[in-house]
Design a protein around this motif. Structure first.
Motif, PDB file in Angstrom:
ATOM      1  N   ARG A  71      43.413  27.583  30.529  1.00  0.00           N
ATOM      2  CA  ARG A  71      44.856  27.576  30.273  1.00  0.00           C
ATOM      3  C   ARG A  71      45.559  28.634  31.122  1.00  0.00           C
ATOM      4  NH1 ARG A  71      48.041  30.499  27.085  1.00  0.00           N
ATOM      5  NH2 ARG A  71      46.275  31.476  26.059  1.00  0.00           N
ATOM      6  N   ARG A  72      44.974  29.831  31.221  1.00  0.00           N
ATOM      7  CA  ARG A  72      45.568  30.876  32.066  1.00  0.00           C
ATOM      8  C   ARG A  72      45.598  30.465  33.531  1.00  0.00           C
ATOM      9  NH1 ARG A  72      42.099  34.193  29.072  1.00  0.00           N
ATOM     10  NH2 ARG A  72      43.194  35.221  27.389  1.00  0.00           N
ATOM     11  N   LEU A  73      44.516  29.860  34.001  1.00  0.00           N
ATOM     12  CA  LEU A  73      44.479  29.414  35.398  1.00  0.00           C
ATOM     13  C   LEU A  73      45.539  28.348  35.674  1.00  0.00           C
ATOM     14  CD1 LEU A  73      40.647  29.225  36.055  1.00  0.00           C
ATOM     15  CD2 LEU A  73      42.280  30.756  37.150  1.00  0.00           C
ATOM     16  N   LEU A  74      45.660  27.373  34.772  1.00  0.00           N
ATOM     17  CA  LEU A  74      46.674  26.329  34.962  1.00  0.00           C
ATOM     18  C   LEU A  74      48.080  26.908  34.925  1.00  0.00           C
ATOM     19  CD1 LEU A  74      45.159  23.420  32.858  1.00  0.00           C
ATOM     20  CD2 LEU A  74      45.365  23.544  35.341  1.00  0.00           C
ATOM     21  N   ALA A  75      48.318  27.837  34.011  1.00  0.00           N
ATOM     22  CA  ALA A  75      49.639  28.466  33.938  1.00  0.00           C
ATOM     23  C   ALA A  75      49.925  29.281  35.196  1.00  0.00           C
ATOM     24  CB  ALA A  75      49.738  29.344  32.699  1.00  0.00           C
ATOM     25  N   ALA A  76      48.944  29.996  35.689  1.00  0.00           N
ATOM     26  CA  ALA A  76      49.141  30.798  36.900  1.00  0.00           C
ATOM     27  C   ALA A  76      49.385  29.914  38.114  1.00  0.00           C
ATOM     28  CB  ALA A  76      47.938  31.701  37.137  1.00  0.00           C
ATOM     29  N   LEU A  77      48.717  28.772  38.155  1.00  0.00           N
ATOM     30  CA  LEU A  77      48.886  27.879  39.304  1.00  0.00           C
ATOM     31  C   LEU A  77      50.209  27.107  39.254  1.00  0.00           C
ATOM     32  CD1 LEU A  77      45.286  26.444  39.634  1.00  0.00           C
ATOM     33  CD2 LEU A  77      46.461  27.913  41.272  1.00  0.00           C
ATOM     34  N   THR A  78      50.705  26.811  38.064  1.00  0.00           N
ATOM     35  CA  THR A  78      51.893  25.961  37.969  1.00  0.00           C
ATOM     36  C   THR A  78      53.168  26.701  37.627  1.00  0.00           C
ATOM     37  OG1 THR A  78      51.397  25.470  35.645  1.00  0.00           O
ATOM     38  CG2 THR A  78      50.548  23.941  37.305  1.00  0.00           C
ATOM     39  N   LEU A  79      53.088  27.797  36.891  1.00  0.00           N
ATOM     40  CA  LEU A  79      54.307  28.435  36.396  1.00  0.00           C
ATOM     41  C   LEU A  79      54.743  29.660  37.177  1.00  0.00           C
ATOM     42  CD1 LEU A  79      53.593  28.188  32.563  1.00  0.00           C
ATOM     43  CD2 LEU A  79      54.959  26.662  33.986  1.00  0.00           C
ATOM     44  N   THR A  80      53.849  30.324  37.873  1.00  0.00           N
ATOM     45  CA  THR A  80      54.216  31.538  38.597  1.00  0.00           C
ATOM     46  C   THR A  80      54.213  31.275  40.094  1.00  0.00           C
ATOM     47  OG1 THR A  80      51.937  32.295  38.672  1.00  0.00           O
ATOM     48  CG2 THR A  80      53.268  33.034  36.808  1.00  0.00           C
ATOM     49  N   ARG A  81      55.073  31.996  40.773  1.00  0.00           N
ATOM     50  CA  ARG A  81      55.146  31.854  42.236  1.00  0.00           C
ATOM     51  C   ARG A  81      54.947  33.181  42.957  1.00  0.00           C
ATOM     52  NH1 ARG A  81      57.992  27.070  44.236  1.00  0.00           N
ATOM     53  NH2 ARG A  81      58.251  25.720  42.446  1.00  0.00           N
ATOM     54  N   HIS A  82      54.765  34.251  42.230  1.00  0.00           N
ATOM     55  CA  HIS A  82      54.666  35.551  42.875  1.00  0.00           C
ATOM     56  C   HIS A  82      53.266  35.862  43.400  1.00  0.00           C
ATOM     57  CE1 HIS A  82      53.596  36.279  38.676  1.00  0.00           C
ATOM     58  NE2 HIS A  82      52.836  37.254  39.125  1.00  0.00           N
ATOM     59  N   ARG A  83      52.279  35.069  43.059  1.00  0.00           N
ATOM     60  CA  ARG A  83      50.917  35.289  43.555  1.00  0.00           C
ATOM     61  C   ARG A  83      50.565  34.260  44.611  1.00  0.00           C
ATOM     62  NH1 ARG A  83      47.223  36.218  38.219  1.00  0.00           N
ATOM     63  NH2 ARG A  83      48.191  38.128  37.535  1.00  0.00           N
ATOM     64  N   ARG A  84      49.655  34.656  45.459  1.00  0.00           N
ATOM     65  CA  ARG A  84      49.116  33.680  46.399  1.00  0.00           C
ATOM     66  C   ARG A  84      48.072  32.847  45.676  1.00  0.00           C
ATOM     67  NH1 ARG A  84      47.271  37.394  51.202  1.00  0.00           N
ATOM     68  NH2 ARG A  84      45.500  37.209  49.832  1.00  0.00           N
ATOM     69  N   ILE A  85      47.922  31.621  46.111  1.00  0.00           N
ATOM     70  CA  ILE A  85      46.990  30.694  45.474  1.00  0.00           C
ATOM     71  C   ILE A  85      45.560  31.232  45.549  1.00  0.00           C
ATOM     72  CG2 ILE A  85      46.013  28.366  45.616  1.00  0.00           C
ATOM     73  CD1 ILE A  85      48.784  28.308  44.545  1.00  0.00           C
ATOM     74  N   GLU A  86      45.209  31.902  46.626  1.00  0.00           N
ATOM     75  CA  GLU A  86      43.846  32.391  46.813  1.00  0.00           C
ATOM     76  C   GLU A  86      43.494  33.493  45.816  1.00  0.00           C
ATOM     77  OE1 GLU A  86      46.103  32.667  49.478  1.00  0.00           O
ATOM     78  OE2 GLU A  86      45.651  30.648  50.177  1.00  0.00           O
ATOM     79  N   SER A  92      40.140  35.223  38.322  1.00  0.00           N
ATOM     80  CA  SER A  92      39.363  34.619  37.247  1.00  0.00           C
ATOM     81  C   SER A  92      37.875  34.936  37.413  1.00  0.00           C
ATOM     82  CB  SER A  92      39.576  33.103  37.214  1.00  0.00           C
ATOM     83  OG  SER A  92      38.765  32.512  36.242  1.00  0.00           O
ATOM     84  N   HIS A  93      37.383  34.845  38.616  1.00  0.00           N
ATOM     85  CA  HIS A  93      35.978  35.155  38.906  1.00  0.00           C
ATOM     86  C   HIS A  93      35.681  36.608  38.551  1.00  0.00           C
ATOM     87  CE1 HIS A  93      32.158  34.822  40.991  1.00  0.00           C
ATOM     88  NE2 HIS A  93      32.458  35.943  41.624  1.00  0.00           N
ATOM     89  N   TRP A  94      36.561  37.515  38.976  1.00  0.00           N
ATOM     90  CA  TRP A  94      36.391  38.937  38.690  1.00  0.00           C
ATOM     91  C   TRP A  94      36.404  39.189  37.190  1.00  0.00           C
ATOM     92  CZ3 TRP A  94      39.517  42.393  36.124  1.00  0.00           C
ATOM     93  CH2 TRP A  94      39.182  43.730  36.233  1.00  0.00           C
ATOM     94  N   ARG A  95      37.316  38.575  36.480  1.00  0.00           N
ATOM     95  CA  ARG A  95      37.457  38.771  35.041  1.00  0.00           C
ATOM     96  C   ARG A  95      36.222  38.272  34.289  1.00  0.00           C
ATOM     97  NH1 ARG A  95      40.440  35.809  30.827  1.00  0.00           N
ATOM     98  NH2 ARG A  95      41.004  37.358  29.310  1.00  0.00           N
ATOM     99  N   ARG A  96      35.727  37.079  34.635  1.00  0.00           N
ATOM    100  CA  ARG A  96      34.552  36.533  33.956  1.00  0.00           C
ATOM    101  C   ARG A  96      33.304  37.344  34.268  1.00  0.00           C
ATOM    102  NH1 ARG A  96      33.398  31.423  35.659  1.00  0.00           N
ATOM    103  NH2 ARG A  96      34.801  31.562  37.407  1.00  0.00           N
TER     104      ARG A  96
END
Length: 113
Positions: A71-86, A92-96
């Motif tokens: 859910r966090r990944l989908l929200a970050a990809l669709t709702l925010t624009r201040h981060r780069r996609i990469e 997420s990898h770092w957090r897990r």
């Protein structure tokens, strides 16, 4: 005993739906509005559950993707624009990876007398 186990599973599903997809966040006055909200929330929960279940098991270094993480990944990809996609999968990898390290250290400490 079986009925109690089934009820517990249903209660867990409702708690996940309330926490992950906002099942209890409706403000409608009609039956149609309530029905649409509940249907979309349950559909979103089913989508997240299928994605989480289809993930391969994590190894010692990484945890598998969970419903909140998806859910966090989908929200970050669709709702925010201040981060780069990469940056989003990297985060997420770092957090897990750090969650897996914390889990491993916690289990080691609890297993020692």
């Amino acid at each position: 005993m079986r009925i109690a186990g089934i009820r517990w599973t249903i209660e867990e599903s409702f708690q996940a739906a309330k926490g992950q997809v906002g099942l209890d966040h409706y403000q409608v006055r009609s039956w149609d509005g309530w029905y649409r909200h509940i249907t979309l929330a349950m559909l979103a929960l089913a989508f997240l559950a299928v994605l989480a279940a289809s993930q391969p098991d994590g190894d010692e270094a990484h945890l598998p993707l969970t419903m909140p993480e998806i859910r966090r990944l989908l929200a970050a990809l669709t709702l925010t624009r201040h981060r780069r996609i990469e940056e989003i999968p990297h985060w997420s990898h770092w957090r897990r990876r750090h969650q897996a390290t914390a889990r491993r250290c916690h289990y080691q400490r609890r297993s020692q007398p």
